[in-house]
Write an enzyme that holds these catalytic residues in place. Structure first.
Site, PDB file in Angstrom:
ATOM      1  CG  HIS A 168       9.590  24.948  19.089  1.00 42.14           C
ATOM      2  ND1 HIS A 168      10.832  24.793  18.786  1.00 42.14           N
ATOM      3  CD2 HIS A 168       9.108  25.710  18.489  1.00 42.14           C
ATOM      4  CE1 HIS A 168      11.065  25.613  18.044  1.00 42.14           C
ATOM      5  NE2 HIS A 168      10.070  26.258  17.685  1.00 42.14           N
TER       6      HIS A 168
ATOM      7  CB  SER B 178      -0.965   0.054   1.293  1.00 40.41           C
ATOM      8  OG  SER B 178      -0.017   0.188   2.470  1.00 40.41           O
TER       9      SER B 178
ATOM     10  CG  ASP C 292      15.084  23.843  17.300  1.00 42.34           C
ATOM     11  OD1 ASP C 292      14.283  24.004  18.050  1.00 42.34           O
ATOM     12  OD2 ASP C 292      16.395  24.031  17.478  1.00 42.34           O
TER      13      ASP C 292
END
Length: 555
Positions: free
Chosen positions: A528, A385, A532
Site C-alpha cells: 500500500h 501452459s 493504491d
C-alpha cells in the site's frame, strides 16, 4: 601527474565493491577506456574501464578484497613518479570524518601493542567468499581435502551450501592444507576464515592470530611481501571463530564409480559439464576418475556412449499383510535449516511485517482461454501452459498499467519502464524466483521454453544470479496442486505479487442462464505504500479482459 582512481558507485544500493579481478598490475601501462578491473557490486560483477592514461603506480586492494565507495582503488601517473604524498593525503582526508579524539586514542592503543610479523610465513588465509547477492554465511556441505593434504590451484577444496544452491569451492592457492576453519555442516560467515594453505610446517597459528588481531584492530601486522605465496581466493579482512582444531572426515574417500555426491548432486568440473553438453552426452552416465569420483575433461574425452542396459522387469510377488503394532513409540528428527530456507524466512518476514499488504481477488472466466490454448498447441512448436498465458497477459496488463510495475525504495518510488516477470518455482529446500526478462516483448512459445528451462535450472540448483535478479512483478501459481485461491507474500523489491489458483469447472450465469464454465481465481497482494486499491483494481480489470479474450494478448 599522478591521479587517484576512486571506487565508483555502480548501483543505487552499492556501498562497497569487491575486486573480482585485476586486468592490470603495478607497472603496467593503462589507457583511457581500457579495461582495468572487474568489480563485484551487490547486483552484479561489472567491468571498470579506466578514465586515466599512464602507468599503474599503486593498487589499493587485492583481488577478493572490498573497497568502500570513494576509497582509493588505484593511482595512475607517470612511470617512477612519487605518489606517497598523494596517497597519504587521501588517507588523511578519508579519516577526517571521524572524531579526532577517538582516532588519537585508538592510535595510541594500537601503538602500545606489539606488531605481529607474518612476513616470513609462506601461507595464505582463504576466507568464505560471497557466492550470491543475499548470502550472509555458507555451510560446509563437504570437505574434499583434510589437513595435511596437498592442494593445487583450481582443485576442488569444498562444497559450500549457500542460500541459493550448493556450489563447488575451488582453491585459489597451491600448497598444503594447514588449517580448516569449520567442520562439515557448520556455518561460516562471509569473510571468516575458511582455511589456511601454504608451505608444510608453516607457522599458521601466528598467521591466524595476526588475522584476528588485524580484524579487531588490536595490533599491527607486518604482512608478507607480494608474491611470497600463491594468490589467495576471494577474501577481505574479518574476524574468525578462532577454532584451532582442524576437522577431518569421519570416512575416507571411497573409490566408488559414481560421480554424484552423497546429497545427489553431480560432481564434475565446469569444463567437463560444458563439453558433455556440447557433445550431447548424458553426464550422469559418465564415470568420473577425479577426486571422489569427480568427472574431468579427460573422462568426457574417453567416454563412448552406448545403449543403456535395459532394466529387468521384476515381478511383484504378493507380500503378506503385516499389521502395525498397537503401541507406538514417539520420535522426531531435528533438521538443520538450509541457507535457502533461512533467507526465505528472513526476506519474507521483512516483507510481511514492513510492507502494509492489502489483497484484491477476482474471478476470471477462462472458457475462451481453454479453447485458445487448445488451438495454439495444435501448431505451437512447444506445449503452451495456462501459466505461460498468464505471464504474457500480466506483462501486457503491466504495459497498460505502469503504476503497478513499481518498487518501493523508502524515500522514492521507482517506476520500471521494463517488464521482468518473476515466476515462483518450488524446489526441495524452499522457493526460488527466476525471472522472465522483457516478457511483454516475447511470444508465448518463447515464454514457454524459457520458463521450462529456468524451472529445470532451479530444481538442479544451477541458477545464476542473472537468472533470479531484477524482477519488477511476481507470479505464484499453485493451480496445478488443486488450490482454488490463496494469498502470497510480496517478493521485495516488487510492489505486487499475483497468486494464481486452479481453473475450476463450475456453474456460472451467462445471459441469464445457468451454464457450465471454467473459472480461475486470482489474488493480488499489493504494497500500500506504492500501490493504491484503485490502481491495483484497474490492473486486474485489464488482466481479466485479456484472459477472457486471449486474442487481445497478441495485439
Amino acid at each position: 601527474m599522478a591521479e587517484i582512481v576512486r571506487m565508483p558507485k555502480m548501483s543505487d544500493t552499492m556501498t562497497e565493491g569487491v575486486i573480482a579481478k585485476w586486468h592490470k598490475k603495478v607497472g603496467d601501462t593503462v589507457k583511457s577506456g581500457e579495461l582495468m578491473a572487474e568489480i563485484e557490486t551487490d547486483k552484479a560483477t561489472m567491468d571498470y574501464e579506466s578514465f586515466n592514461t599512464g602507468t599503474v603506480l599503486y593498487i589499493g586492494a587485492k583481488e577478493g578484497e572490498a573497497v568502500q565507495i570513494n576509497a582509493v582503488l588505484a593511482i595512475v601517473g607517470n612511470k617512477g613518479e612519487d605518489y606517497s604524498a598523494l596517497l597519504a593525503g587521501a588517507q588523511t582526508a578519508a579519516a577526517a570524518g571521524g572524531k579526532i579524539e577517538t582516532r588519537q586514542e585508538v592510535a595510541v592503543a594500537v601503538a602500545e601493542l606489539p606488531a605481529i610479523d607474518t612476513s616470513g610465513i609462506r601461507a595464505e588465509i582463504a576466507l568464505m567468499p560471497k557466492m550470491s547477492d543475499t548470502m550472509s554465511e555458507g555451510v560446509i556441505a563437504k570437505w574434499h581435502k583434510k589437513v595435511g593434504d596437498a592442494v593445487k590451484t583450481g582443485e576442488l577444496l569444498a562444497e559450500i551450501e549457500t542460500d541459493k544452491a550448493t556450489m563447488d569451492y575451488e582453491s585459489y592457492n597451491t600448497g598444503t592444507l594447514l588449517y580448516i576453519g569449520a567442520k562439515e555442516k557448520e556455518a561460516v560467515k562471509i569473510n571468516d576464515v575458511l582455511a589456511i594453505i601454504g608451505e608444510k610446517n608453516a607457522d599458521w597459528q601466528t598467521l591466524l592470530k595476526a588475522h584476528q588481531a588485524k580484524a579487531s584492530g588490536g595490533a599491527k601486522v607486518v604482512a608478507a611481501p607480494t608474491g611470497t605465496a600463491s594468490a589467495a581466493g576471494p577474501s577481505s579482512t574479518s574476524s574468525s571463530n578462532g577454532s584451532a582444531s582442524p576437522s577431518t572426515s569421519s570416512a575416507s574417500t571411497s573409490s566408488a564409480s559414481t560421480s554424484s555426491a552423497s546429497n545427489g548432486r553431480l560432481k564434475a568440473s565446469p569444463l567437463a559439464k560444458k563439453m558433455a553438453k556440447d557433445l550431447g552426452y548424458d553426464i550422469g552416465k559418465i564415470q568420473g576418475t577425479g577426486d571422489a569420483g569427480r568427472i574431468t575433461k579427460h573422462d568426457v574425452e574417453v567416454y563412448k556412449p552406448s545403449a543403456a542396459p535395459s532394466k529387468a522387469s521384476t515381478g511383484s510377488a504378493s507380500a503378506p499383510i503385516v499389521l502395525p503394532q498397537v503401541v507406538g513409540q514417539e520420535s522426531f528428527e531435528e533438521i538443520p535449516v538450509s541457507q535457502m530456507r533461512k533467507t526465505i524466512a528472513k526476506r519474507l518476514a521483512e516483507s510481511k511485517f514492513s510492507a502494509p499488504h492489502f489483497y484484491l481477488t477476482m474471478e476470471i472466466n477462462m472458457d475462451k482461454a481453454v479453447e485458445a490454448r487448445k488451438s495454439m498447441n495444435e501448431i505451437a512448436p512447444v506445449k503452451i501452459s495456462f501459466n505461460d498465458m498468464v505471464i504474457k497477459a500480466v506483462a501486457a496488463a503491466l504495459r497498460q498499467n505502469p503504476d503497478v510495475n513499481v518498487s518501493w525504495l523508502g524515500d522514492k518510488i521507482r517506476r520500471n519502464n521494463h517488464i521482468h516477470i518473476g515466476v515462483a518455482v518450488a524446489v526441495k529446500d524452499g522457493l526460488l524466483v527466476p525471472v522472465v526478462r522483457f516478457a511483454d516483448n516475447k511470444s508465448l512459445s518463447h515464454i514457454a521454453v524459457e520458463v521450462k528451462d529456468l524451472a529445470q535450472k532451479a530444481h538442479d540448483k544451477k541458477l545464476q544470479p542473472s537468472d533470479w535478479e531484477g524482477s519488477t512483478f511476481t507470479i505464484s501459481n499453485l493451480g496445478m496442486f488443486g488450490i482454488e485461491d490463496f494469498t502470497a507474500i510480496i517478493n521485495p523489491p516488487d510492489a505486487c505479487i499475483l497468486a494464481i489458483g486452479g481453473i475450476k469447472e463450475t456453474a456460472i450465469v451467462k445471459n441469464g442462464q445457468l451454464v457450465p464454465g471454467n473459472v480461475m481465481k486470482v489474488t493480488m497482494s499489493c504494497d500500500h505504500r506504492a500501490v493504491d486499491g484503485a490502481v491495483g483494481s484497474a490492473f486486474l480489470k485489464t488482466l481479466k479482459g485479456l484472459l477472457e479474450d486471449p486474442v487481445r494478448i497478441l495485439i
